[in-house]
Scaffold this active site. Structure first.
Site, PDB file in Angstrom:
ATOM      1  N   ARG A 108       0.839  -1.202   0.000  1.00 44.95           N
ATOM      2  CA  ARG A 108       0.000   0.000   0.000  1.00 44.95           C
ATOM      3  C   ARG A 108       0.869   1.245   0.000  1.00 44.95           C
ATOM      4  NH1 ARG A 108      -3.620   0.582   4.727  1.00 44.95           N
ATOM      5  NH2 ARG A 108      -1.791  -0.122   5.872  1.00 44.95           N
ATOM      6  N   SER A 177       7.381  -5.834   6.712  1.00 48.46           N
ATOM      7  CA  SER A 177       7.030  -6.898   7.662  1.00 48.46           C
ATOM      8  C   SER A 177       7.729  -8.213   7.333  1.00 48.46           C
ATOM      9  CB  SER A 177       5.508  -7.073   7.698  1.00 48.46           C
ATOM     10  OG  SER A 177       4.891  -5.890   8.139  1.00 48.46           O
ATOM     11  N   ASP A 230       4.808  -3.473  11.643  1.00 48.77           N
ATOM     12  CA  ASP A 230       3.440  -3.017  11.891  1.00 48.77           C
ATOM     13  C   ASP A 230       3.151  -2.765  13.368  1.00 48.77           C
ATOM     14  OD1 ASP A 230       3.648  -5.699  12.489  1.00 48.77           O
ATOM     15  OD2 ASP A 230       1.920  -6.339  11.305  1.00 48.77           O
TER      16      ASP A 230
END
Length: 512
Positions: A108, A177, A230
Site C-alpha cells: 500500500r 514486515s 506493523d
C-alpha cells in the site's frame, strides 16, 4: 394350546428378548461412545485451564524473559529487538507525509495530512497494489523499482496545488514486515524472506537503501525517514492519539508486541544514547515460551506438523492462524470416538481446513438450533446432519480454545506492564521483582490491533475479563486497551513525521 403352540410362543418370546437385548446393547454402546466424546471435552477443559494463579505465573515468566532478552543476545526466547525509534509522534506534527506498507503479496501507498493538534489527522489517501508474481522471485532492483514507480504514479496524482504548497523533500515511513536486523531508525538488514518472496540478492542488504536507490532512479526527492514493522506503527499511532500509550499488541492472524523501554535497561547495548532516554523494543513475543503455559496434546501435534517446530510456541496458542486448526484436531479425535458426527469425513483430517473466522462464527452462533454451526460443519467439513447435542459440544470446544488464547494474551500484556512497573507491583530490575515497593499508579494505555481482538467479540471479552482479574480491582481502572486502525500504514507516516527534521517534532517519552 398344544405343544406346537407353546413352542411357537416360547420362540417368539425368545426372539423378542434377543431384539430387546440388541436394542438395549445398541443404546448402551451409543451412550458409551457419547460419554467418550464428553470425556475428550472434559480432558481438554482440564488441560486448558487458566486460573488467575496460573496466569500470574505466565505474567512473571514473561517479565523475566523480557529482562533476559534485554541482557544479552540469545539470552531468551524473546528476541527483544532494538528498533532505534526513540521519538514518537506527540500530536504537534504537521504537514504531509508518506508511507509504504509491504507485508505480503500486496503493498500500500499512503499520504497522510497532519494538523498541529493531537489526533488531528486531517485526511489520508490510500492506494493498494498487488505485487506481480514474477517480482517475488526476481531481483532486488526489479522489486524496488516497481514499488518506486507506483509511489511516483501516486505522487503525480496529487495535482499542482499540492506541489506548490509542499516544496520541501517528501518524508516517507516504510513498513517492512519481514525479518530485519535494525541498524538505525531508518535502516535495517534483511535476514530472510518469508510469505512467498525469494529474492536472494536482497538478503544481507539494507532494505531502506534498496528502496532509496530505486526512488533516486525514478527521480523522486523522497527520503526514507523510518523503517518499522506493523507493531511499532500501531504504537506510534496510539501515542499520537494518547501520550499515555506505552505498548502495542497485534493479535490477528499472527501476533507480536512492542513497548517503550528505558535505554539504561537495555543491558546488551550498554552506553546506548537516545534523546528521550527510552527506546521502542520489538519483542517478537510470538516466540515466548514457559512451562506455565497450558499446553495440550493437540498443541504438540500441531507444532510437530508445522514448518517451524519448537518455534513460535506462544503464537501457536493465541493467534488466529492456529486457533481454528486446534479446534479441528479436537473434533477429529471426537469423531473417532463416536458416530454421532455421522460418516467419517476426510475433510476433518485436512490441516487448516477450519479457519479461525469460521470457528468464531460457530462459537458465536446464537440461533436456537445452532444452524450456523450445522452449516459450517456440512459445507466446510462435509459433516451433514450433525445432531444439536453434538453441535453444542462443538461450540464448547471453540469456547475452551478461544478462552485459553484470550486469557494467555492478557497475561502477556500484563507481563509487559510488570516489566516497566505499570502493573502496580513496581516492575522488575536486574532480574528481581520489586513487589515490596509501593508504586504510584499512572494511567497506562496499550494500543491493540488485529482482527482477533477487534472483530471476535467473545475473544475480546475474555481478554478484557482476564486483564481485570490479573491486575485486580485497584489497578485495572488505570490500564486502558485502546483499539487502533492501520498502524502499519498511518503509523509509519507518523514515525516518519516524528523523525523528519526540522519541521516535524516529537516529544521525549520517559518511563518512570
Amino acid at each position: 394350546m398344544g405343544r406346537l403352540g407353546v413352542g411357537l410362543a416360547v420362540g417368539c418370546a425368545m426372539a423378542a428378548c434377543i431384539v430387546a437385548a440388541a436394542m438395549v446393547g445398541k443404546r448402551v454402546s451409543k451412550r458409551r461412545k457419547w460419554l467418550k466424546m464428553v470425556k475428550v471435552l472434559e480432558e481438554l477443559e482440564e488441560s486448558c485451564d487458566t486460573t488467575v494463579f496460573r496466569l500470574k505465573q505466565v505474567v512473571d515468566a514473561m517479565a523475566v524473559e523480557m529482562h533476559a532478552g534485554l541482557a544479552s543476545e540469545g539470552g531468551s526466547k524473546l528476541k527483544m529487538l532494538l528498533t532505534y525509534v526513540d521519538k514518537l509522534p506527540n500530536g504537534s506534527e504537521e504537514g504531509t507525509y508518506y508511507a509504504l506498507d509491504l507485508g505480503g503479496t500486496n503493498f500500500r501507498v499512503l499520504r497522510v495530512h497532519l494538523g498541529d493538534q493531537r489526533s488531528a489527522i486531517l485526511g489520508q489517501d490510500i492506494e493498494r497494489q498487488p505485487i506481480p508474481q514474477h517480482l517475488m522471485t526476481s531481483t532486488s532492483e526489479d522489486l524496488f523499482d516497481f514499488i518506486a514507480s507506483s509511489l511516483k504514479d501516486f505522487i503525480e496524482k496529487e495535482g499542482n496545488d499540492l506541489e506548490q504548497t509542499s516544496p520541501r523533500r517528501r518524508e516517507l515511513g516504510f513498513t517492512f514486515s519481514f525479518p530485519v536486523k535494525q541498524s538505525s531508525v531508518s535502516s535495517g538488514i534483511l535476514m530472510k524472506w518469508t510469505k512467498g518472496f525469494a529474492i536472494e540478492d536482497t538478503i544481507g542488504r539494507d532494505v531502506s537503501e534498496c528502496l532509496q536507490l530505486a526512488l533516486s532512479r525514478k527521480g523522486l526527492d523522497v527520503r526514507v525517514a523510518a523503517l518499522i514493522n506493523d507493531t511499532v506503527g500501531t504504537l506510534a499511532l496510539g501515542h499520537y492519539n494518547d501520550e499515555d500509550t506505552v505498548a502495542a499488541v497485534i493479535i490477528g492472524t499472527g501476533t507480536n508486541a512492542c513497548y517503550l523501554e528505558r535505554a539504561d535497561a537495555i543491558i546488551k547495548c550498554q552506553g546506548l544514547l537516545t534523546t528521550s532516554g527510552s527506546m521502542v523494543v520489538n519483542m517478537e513475543w510470538g516466540n515466548f515460551w514457559s512451562s506455565h503455559l497450558p499446553r495440550t496434546s493437540y498443541d504438540i501435534d500441531l507444532d510437530v506438523a508445522s514448518p517451524n517446530p519448537n518455534d513460535q510456541g506462544f503464537e501457536k496458542m493465541i493467534s488466529g492462524m492456529y486457533l481454528g486448526d486446534i479446534v479441528r484436531r479436537v473434533l477429529l479425535r471426537m469423531s473417532k470416538q463416536s458416530d454421532d458426527f455421522g460418516p467419517s469425513s476426510s475433510k476433518l483430517a485436512i490441516p487448516f481446513v477450519l479457519r479461525t473466522p469460521l470457528m468464531a462464527a460457530m462459537h458465536e452462533d446464537d440461533s436456537p438450533d445452532l444452524s450456523e454451526v450445522a452449516k459450517i460443519l456440512e459445507e466446510v467439513l462435509e459433516l451433514p446432519d450433525v445432531p444439536v447435542k453434538v453441535r453444542k459440544l462443538v461450540v464448547k470446544v471453540c469456547d475452551v480454545i478461544t478462552r485459553r488464547a484470550a486469557r494467555l494474551a492478557a497475561a502477556g500484556i500484563v507481563g509487559i506492564l510488570k516489566k516497566i512497573g505499570r502493573d502496580g507491583s513496581g516492575g522488575i530490575a536486574s532480574g528481581k521483582f520489586r513487589s515490596n515497593r509501593p508504586s504510584r499508579m499512572r494511567r497506562t494505555v496499550v494500543a491493540i490491533e488485529g482482527g482477533l481482538y477487534t472483530s471476535y467479540t467473545t475473544f475480546r471479552e475474555y481478554l478484557n475479563e482476564a486483564m481485570a482479574e490479573i491486575l485486580g480491582e485497584e489497578v485495572s481502572p488505570y490500564v486502558v486497551l485502546r483499539v487502533m486502525e492501520d498502524g502499519s500504514g498511518t503509523g509509519a507516516a507518523l514515525v516518519a513525521a516524528a523523525n523528519s527534521p526540522p519541521e516535524a517534532a516529537a516529544d521525549t517519552v520517559q518511563l518512570q
